[in-house]
Design a protein around this motif. Structure first.
Motif, short mmCIF file in Angstrom:
data_model
loop_
_atom_site.label_atom_id
_atom_site.label_comp_id
_atom_site.label_asym_id
_atom_site.label_seq_id
_atom_site.Cartn_x
_atom_site.Cartn_y
_atom_site.Cartn_z
N SER A 63 -5.25 -115.59 56.10
CA SER A 63 -3.87 -115.60 55.61
C SER A 63 -3.87 -116.10 54.17
O SER A 63 -4.66 -116.95 53.79
CB SER A 63 -2.98 -116.48 56.49
N THR A 64 -3.00 -115.53 53.35
CA THR A 64 -2.93 -115.92 51.95
C THR A 64 -1.49 -116.27 51.58
O THR A 64 -0.55 -115.77 52.16
CB THR A 64 -3.41 -114.79 51.02
N GLY A 65 -1.36 -117.15 50.62
CA GLY A 65 -0.06 -117.48 50.07
C GLY A 65 0.83 -118.36 50.91
O GLY A 65 1.96 -118.65 50.53
N TRP A 66 0.35 -118.86 52.03
CA TRP A 66 1.15 -119.68 52.93
C TRP A 66 1.68 -120.93 52.23
O TRP A 66 2.73 -121.46 52.59
CB TRP A 66 0.33 -120.08 54.16
N TRP A 67 1.01 -121.40 51.24
CA TRP A 67 1.31 -122.66 50.57
C TRP A 67 2.38 -122.52 49.48
O TRP A 67 2.91 -123.51 49.00
CB TRP A 67 0.03 -123.23 49.96
N GLY A 68 2.72 -121.30 49.09
CA GLY A 68 3.65 -121.08 47.99
C GLY A 68 5.01 -121.72 48.18
O GLY A 68 5.59 -122.24 47.23
N GLU A 69 5.52 -121.69 49.40
CA GLU A 69 6.85 -122.26 49.63
C GLU A 69 6.87 -123.78 49.50
O GLU A 69 7.94 -124.39 49.40
CB GLU A 69 7.41 -121.83 50.98
N LEU A 70 5.71 -124.42 49.46
CA LEU A 70 5.67 -125.88 49.30
C LEU A 70 5.75 -126.31 47.84
O LEU A 70 6.06 -127.46 47.55
CB LEU A 70 4.39 -126.44 49.93
N LEU A 71 5.46 -125.39 46.91
CA LEU A 71 5.51 -125.74 45.49
C LEU A 71 6.94 -126.07 45.07
O LEU A 71 7.87 -125.33 45.36
CB LEU A 71 5.00 -124.58 44.64
#
Length: 172
Positions: A63-71
Protein backbone atom coordinates in the motif's frame (compact mmCIF):
# COMPACT_ATOMS: atom_id res chain seq x y z
CA UNK A 1 -18.79 9.11 18.54
CA UNK A 2 -16.45 6.13 18.96
CA UNK A 3 -14.27 5.79 22.02
CA UNK A 4 -10.92 4.14 22.65
CA UNK A 5 -9.86 1.83 20.89
CA UNK A 6 -10.98 2.10 17.25
CA UNK A 7 -9.92 -0.20 14.41
CA UNK A 8 -10.23 1.24 10.93
CA UNK A 9 -10.66 -1.58 8.40
CA UNK A 10 -11.27 -0.68 4.76
CA UNK A 11 -11.40 -4.26 3.51
CA UNK A 12 -14.21 -6.74 3.95
CA UNK A 13 -14.27 -8.17 7.45
CA UNK A 14 -16.05 -11.45 6.89
CA UNK A 15 -13.63 -14.41 6.78
CA UNK A 16 -10.61 -12.07 6.89
CA UNK A 17 -7.97 -13.69 9.09
CA UNK A 18 -5.89 -10.49 9.36
CA UNK A 19 -8.96 -8.57 10.53
CA UNK A 20 -9.61 -11.18 13.20
CA UNK A 21 -5.94 -11.13 14.23
CA UNK A 22 -5.94 -7.30 14.36
CA UNK A 23 -8.92 -7.29 16.72
CA UNK A 24 -7.24 -9.91 18.91
CA UNK A 25 -3.92 -7.99 19.03
CA UNK A 26 -5.73 -4.77 19.98
CA UNK A 27 -7.74 -6.59 22.64
CA UNK A 28 -4.55 -8.13 24.05
CA UNK A 29 -2.81 -4.72 24.07
CA UNK A 30 -5.68 -2.71 25.58
CA UNK A 31 -7.92 -5.19 27.34
CA UNK A 32 -10.86 -3.94 25.27
CA UNK A 33 -12.24 -5.20 21.97
CA UNK A 34 -12.06 -2.29 19.49
CA UNK A 35 -14.96 -0.54 17.83
CA UNK A 36 -14.63 -0.93 14.06
CA UNK A 37 -14.97 1.72 11.36
CA UNK A 38 -15.31 0.39 7.82
CA UNK A 39 -16.40 3.57 6.04
CA UNK A 40 -14.22 6.61 5.28
CA UNK A 41 -12.00 7.55 8.20
CA UNK A 42 -12.05 11.16 9.43
CA UNK A 43 -9.35 11.45 12.09
CA UNK A 44 -10.02 15.13 12.72
CA UNK A 45 -13.66 14.45 13.64
CA UNK A 46 -12.79 11.41 15.76
CA UNK A 47 -10.22 13.34 17.80
CA UNK A 48 -12.38 16.47 18.13
CA UNK A 49 -15.25 14.40 19.58
CA UNK A 50 -13.12 11.83 21.44
CA UNK A 51 -9.64 13.25 22.04
CA UNK A 52 -8.69 10.21 24.16
CA UNK A 53 -9.40 7.74 21.33
CA UNK A 54 -6.71 5.58 19.80
CA UNK A 55 -7.11 4.61 16.15
CA UNK A 56 -5.48 1.46 14.79
CA UNK A 57 -4.83 1.94 11.08
CA UNK A 58 -3.80 -1.09 8.99
CA UNK A 59 -1.00 -0.73 6.47
CA UNK A 60 -0.86 -3.64 4.07
CA UNK A 61 2.15 -4.80 2.07
CA UNK A 62 2.34 -2.78 -1.13
CA UNK A 63 0.00 0.00 0.00
CA UNK A 64 1.25 3.50 -0.78
CA UNK A 65 0.35 6.97 0.39
CA UNK A 66 -1.53 5.86 3.51
CA UNK A 67 0.39 8.42 5.57
CA UNK A 68 -0.57 11.49 3.50
CA UNK A 69 -3.68 12.31 5.48
CA UNK A 70 -1.58 12.61 8.65
CA UNK A 71 0.51 15.49 7.28
CA UNK A 72 -0.46 18.81 8.79
CA UNK A 73 -3.01 17.27 11.13
CA UNK A 74 -3.01 16.73 14.84
CA UNK A 75 -2.98 12.95 14.55
CA UNK A 76 0.33 11.29 15.35
CA UNK A 77 1.58 7.72 15.01
CA UNK A 78 2.78 6.52 18.41
CA UNK A 79 3.49 2.84 17.78
CA UNK A 80 3.10 0.04 15.30
CA UNK A 81 1.92 -3.50 15.85
CA UNK A 82 2.85 -6.33 13.49
CA UNK A 83 -0.16 -8.47 12.58
CA UNK A 84 1.38 -10.55 9.80
CA UNK A 85 4.03 -10.23 7.07
CA UNK A 86 1.27 -8.57 5.02
CA UNK A 87 -0.20 -6.22 7.64
CA UNK A 88 0.90 -3.90 10.41
CA UNK A 89 -1.26 -1.60 12.51
CA UNK A 90 -0.21 2.00 12.99
CA UNK A 91 -1.33 3.29 16.38
CA UNK A 92 -2.63 6.85 15.97
CA UNK A 93 -3.51 9.30 18.73
CA UNK A 94 -4.34 12.97 19.03
CA UNK A 95 -1.14 14.97 19.34
CA UNK A 96 -2.74 16.87 22.23
CA UNK A 97 -3.06 13.68 24.31
CA UNK A 98 0.36 12.09 23.90
CA UNK A 99 2.16 10.83 26.97
CA UNK A 100 5.77 11.78 27.61
CA UNK A 101 6.86 8.28 26.54
CA UNK A 102 4.97 8.54 23.23
CA UNK A 103 6.74 11.83 22.43
CA UNK A 104 10.16 10.20 22.83
CA UNK A 105 9.99 7.24 20.42
CA UNK A 106 13.32 6.55 18.74
CA UNK A 107 12.07 5.86 15.22
CA UNK A 108 10.60 8.97 13.64
CA UNK A 109 8.39 8.92 10.55
CA UNK A 110 9.58 11.88 8.46
CA UNK A 111 7.93 13.07 5.26
CA UNK A 112 9.69 14.93 2.46
CA UNK A 113 9.27 16.07 -1.11
CA UNK A 114 12.40 15.10 -2.99
CA UNK A 115 13.87 15.40 -6.44
CA UNK A 116 15.07 11.91 -7.40
CA UNK A 117 18.72 12.77 -8.00
CA UNK A 118 21.81 10.71 -7.35
CA UNK A 119 23.18 13.53 -5.15
CA UNK A 120 20.35 13.13 -2.70
CA UNK A 121 20.58 9.35 -2.56
CA UNK A 122 24.39 9.48 -2.16
CA UNK A 123 24.07 11.77 0.86
CA UNK A 124 21.07 10.03 2.42
CA UNK A 125 22.27 6.76 3.90
CA UNK A 126 20.53 4.21 6.06
CA UNK A 127 22.29 5.58 9.15
CA UNK A 128 20.26 8.75 8.77
CA UNK A 129 16.94 7.46 7.37
CA UNK A 130 15.46 4.66 5.31
CA UNK A 131 12.64 4.97 2.80
CA UNK A 132 9.32 3.52 3.95
CA UNK A 133 7.10 4.66 1.06
CA UNK A 134 7.34 6.79 -2.09
CA UNK A 135 4.79 8.38 -4.41
CA UNK A 136 5.65 10.06 -7.72
CA UNK A 137 4.00 13.41 -8.45
CA UNK A 138 3.05 14.96 -11.77
CA UNK A 139 5.68 17.65 -11.14
CA UNK A 140 8.58 15.20 -11.25
CA UNK A 141 9.16 15.07 -7.52
CA UNK A 142 8.60 12.23 -5.10
CA UNK A 143 6.62 12.42 -1.86
CA UNK A 144 8.46 10.08 0.47
CA UNK A 145 8.10 8.75 3.97
CA UNK A 146 11.33 7.94 5.79
CA UNK A 147 12.10 6.31 9.10
CA UNK A 148 15.01 7.88 10.95
CA UNK A 149 16.37 8.60 14.39
CA UNK A 150 17.72 12.14 13.96
CA UNK A 151 15.29 14.69 12.54
CA UNK A 152 17.92 17.48 12.42
CA UNK A 153 20.37 15.38 10.37
CA UNK A 154 17.55 14.41 8.03
CA UNK A 155 16.47 18.02 7.51
CA UNK A 156 20.09 19.13 6.94
CA UNK A 157 20.56 16.57 4.15
CA UNK A 158 17.24 17.50 2.58
CA UNK A 159 18.05 21.21 2.56
CA UNK A 160 21.62 20.71 1.33
CA UNK A 161 20.30 18.80 -1.69
CA UNK A 162 17.48 21.25 -2.54
CA UNK A 163 14.64 19.10 -1.21
CA UNK A 164 11.77 19.99 1.14
CA UNK A 165 10.89 18.68 4.58
CA UNK A 166 7.13 18.19 5.00
CA UNK A 167 6.96 17.12 8.64
CA UNK A 168 7.06 14.35 11.20
CA UNK A 169 3.92 12.21 11.37
CA UNK A 170 4.96 10.29 14.46
CA UNK A 171 7.47 8.19 16.32
CA UNK A 172 7.54 4.76 17.80
Amino acid sequence: MKQFPILYWSRKTRSDIEYQMARKVINNATGVMPDVITEDLDLETIFSVSPEATVYYPVFFGSTGWWGELLGGEAIITDKLIISPECQLMVIKSEKNLTHHEKLGKNQLLAAEIYPTSGFFKKMNSGIATVMDMLATNGGTILALFSGKNQNQFINILESTGNSYLGCIGRY
